[in-house]
Design a protein around this motif. Structure first.
Motif, PDB file in Angstrom:
ATOM      1  N   ASP A 166       9.800  22.351  36.945  1.00 19.62           N
ATOM      2  CA  ASP A 166      10.248  22.979  35.701  1.00 19.62           C
ATOM      3  C   ASP A 166       9.092  23.595  34.917  1.00 19.62           C
ATOM      4  OD1 ASP A 166      12.895  22.291  36.177  1.00 19.62           O
ATOM      5  OD2 ASP A 166      12.669  20.332  35.196  1.00 19.62           O
ATOM      6  N   ASP A 167       7.852  23.317  35.334  1.00 17.89           N
ATOM      7  CA  ASP A 167       6.675  23.855  34.652  1.00 17.89           C
ATOM      8  C   ASP A 167       6.181  25.163  35.261  1.00 17.89           C
ATOM      9  OD1 ASP A 167       6.459  21.737  32.785  1.00 17.89           O
ATOM     10  OD2 ASP A 167       5.581  20.470  34.344  1.00 17.89           O
ATOM     11  N   PHE A 168       7.008  25.775  36.106  1.00 19.26           N
ATOM     12  CA  PHE A 168       6.683  27.072  36.690  1.00 19.26           C
ATOM     13  C   PHE A 168       7.580  28.136  36.079  1.00 19.26           C
ATOM     14  CE2 PHE A 168       5.002  24.053  39.603  1.00 19.26           C
ATOM     15  CZ  PHE A 168       3.936  24.668  40.240  1.00 19.26           C
ATOM     16  N   VAL A 169       7.030  29.331  35.936  1.00 19.97           N
ATOM     17  CA  VAL A 169       7.815  30.442  35.402  1.00 19.97           C
ATOM     18  C   VAL A 169       7.964  31.520  36.464  1.00 19.97           C
ATOM     19  CG1 VAL A 169       7.139  30.021  33.018  1.00 19.97           C
ATOM     20  CG2 VAL A 169       5.739  31.518  34.414  1.00 19.97           C
ATOM     21  N   GLU A 170       9.063  32.223  36.405  1.00 17.91           N
ATOM     22  CA  GLU A 170       9.312  33.310  37.359  1.00 17.91           C
ATOM     23  C   GLU A 170       8.667  34.593  36.833  1.00 17.91           C
ATOM     24  OE1 GLU A 170      13.017  35.586  39.619  1.00 17.91           O
ATOM     25  OE2 GLU A 170      13.387  33.796  38.387  1.00 17.91           O
ATOM     26  N   VAL A 171       7.883  35.246  37.696  1.00 18.26           N
ATOM     27  CA  VAL A 171       7.157  36.456  37.314  1.00 18.26           C
ATOM     28  C   VAL A 171       7.513  37.576  38.287  1.00 18.26           C
ATOM     29  CG1 VAL A 171       4.885  37.491  36.968  1.00 18.26           C
ATOM     30  CG2 VAL A 171       5.245  35.081  36.408  1.00 18.26           C
TER      31      VAL A 171
ATOM     32  N   LEU B 287       5.005  30.857  39.064  1.00 15.55           N
ATOM     33  CA  LEU B 287       3.619  30.670  38.652  1.00 15.55           C
ATOM     34  C   LEU B 287       3.552  29.582  37.583  1.00 15.55           C
ATOM     35  CD1 LEU B 287       0.654  31.825  38.785  1.00 15.55           C
ATOM     36  CD2 LEU B 287       1.344  33.399  36.980  1.00 15.55           C
ATOM     37  N   THR B 288       2.495  28.778  37.626  1.00 16.62           N
ATOM     38  CA  THR B 288       2.353  27.710  36.632  1.00 16.62           C
ATOM     39  C   THR B 288       2.307  28.287  35.223  1.00 16.62           C
ATOM     40  OG1 THR B 288      -0.017  27.802  37.144  1.00 16.62           O
ATOM     41  CG2 THR B 288       1.226  25.990  38.083  1.00 16.62           C
TER      42      THR B 288
ATOM     43  N   PRO C 275       3.065  32.557  31.103  1.00 17.11           N
ATOM     44  CA  PRO C 275       2.438  32.184  32.379  1.00 17.11           C
ATOM     45  C   PRO C 275       0.921  32.158  32.235  1.00 17.11           C
ATOM     46  CG  PRO C 275       2.986  34.496  32.429  1.00 17.11           C
ATOM     47  CD  PRO C 275       3.462  33.960  31.091  1.00 17.11           C
ATOM     48  N   SER C 276       0.250  31.809  33.298  1.00 15.66           N
ATOM     49  CA  SER C 276      -1.206  31.738  33.305  1.00 15.66           C
ATOM     50  C   SER C 276      -1.839  33.059  32.908  1.00 15.66           C
ATOM     51  CB  SER C 276      -1.680  31.352  34.709  1.00 15.66           C
ATOM     52  OG  SER C 276      -3.044  31.612  34.871  1.00 15.66           O
ATOM     53  N   ALA C 277      -3.054  32.967  32.335  1.00 19.31           N
ATOM     54  CA  ALA C 277      -3.793  34.177  31.959  1.00 19.31           C
ATOM     55  C   ALA C 277      -4.109  35.043  33.168  1.00 19.31           C
ATOM     56  CB  ALA C 277      -5.082  33.784  31.238  1.00 19.31           C
TER      57      ALA C 277
ATOM     58  N   SER D 241       0.720  29.345  42.501  1.00 19.69           N
ATOM     59  CA  SER D 241       1.964  30.114  42.567  1.00 19.69           C
ATOM     60  C   SER D 241       2.558  30.096  43.966  1.00 19.69           C
ATOM     61  CB  SER D 241       1.724  31.565  42.124  1.00 19.69           C
ATOM     62  OG  SER D 241       0.894  32.249  43.044  1.00 19.69           O
ATOM     63  N   LEU D 242       3.815  30.488  44.019  1.00 19.00           N
ATOM     64  CA  LEU D 242       4.586  30.537  45.259  1.00 19.00           C
ATOM     65  C   LEU D 242       5.427  31.805  45.269  1.00 19.00           C
ATOM     66  CD1 LEU D 242       5.693  28.983  47.819  1.00 19.00           C
ATOM     67  CD2 LEU D 242       7.463  28.070  46.284  1.00 19.00           C
TER      68      LEU D 242
END
Length: 202
Positions: A52-57, A39-40, A70-72, A29-30
């Motif tokens: 494009d494979d990252f989601v905003e959290v 986050l991936t 997003p990731s577990a 994540s960044l």
């Protein structure tokens, strides 16, 4: 795409090539700002990711923008970002050495000492100074796990990262470049520890 996003994608490909995130494992994540991170998405090969494979959290409540999952371990990333405003990137990997050491070590932390490579970790000036990487029992209940990590952090600030038993390493840095250096340095140190314990018959 910003330079940090490009570096994060490159770090994911490097981690994939190293075999440190097999079978779609791991997550990276960044920090975007004080309120959100990228986050991936879950279930993707880290060696072939694009931005494009990252989601905003959202850091405050783990809410996701868009429909992807997003990731577990989302709650562990957001915990670190909330606790430590200086952290800009987090890398979570499943290498063999980190996973094996996390099971061999029965203490609350893996203590590394006597290695010159300790100086790859920001702030470390000498091989003589011990570096403690906290250890936590793994848990499928991420909220409960995050609460245990937060309680430890209340009494002992976490530096560099932590290990989950039988699971892997989560580490971080002020930016992607520092997080990547910490990951590479720690993985070298873990490999040294595994080899040392083998040779010593432990």
């Amino acid at each position: 795409m910003s330079a940090q996003r490009e570096q994060l994608v490159a770090a994911c490909h490097w981690i994939g090539a190293k075999g440190w995130a097999p079978a779609t494992g791991g997550n990276m994540s960044l920090r975007q700002d004080a309120e959100s991170c990228l986050l991936t998405a879950s279930g993707l090969d880290k060696g072939t990711l694009t931005i494009d494979d990252f989601v905003e959290v959202r850091l405050a409540d783990n809410r996701v923008t868009g429909g992807r999952r997003p990731s577990a371990e989302t709650g562990l990333h957001t915990l670190i970002y909330r606790r430590y405003p200086e952290v800009g990137a987090i890398l979570h990997t499943h290498s063999v050495n980190a996973t094996v050491l996390s099971r061999l070590c029965r203490d609350e932390a893996l203590v590394l000492q006597g290695y010159e490579m300790q100086k790859s970790l920001s702030g470390q000036q000498s091989h003589l100074d011990p570096v403690a990487i906290p250890l936590f029992d793994n848990d499928q209940d991420i909220d409960a796990l995050a609460a245990r990590i937060a309680r430890r952090a209340d009494s002992e600030p976490l530096r560099y990262g932590f290990l989950l038993r039988g699971h892997g390493l989560t580490c971080w840095g002020r930016d992607v470049q520092e997080a990547r250096r910490h990951l590479e340095g720690l993985e070298f140190l873990f490999q040294c520890e595994v080899q040392l314990r083998l040779l010593e018959g432990q």
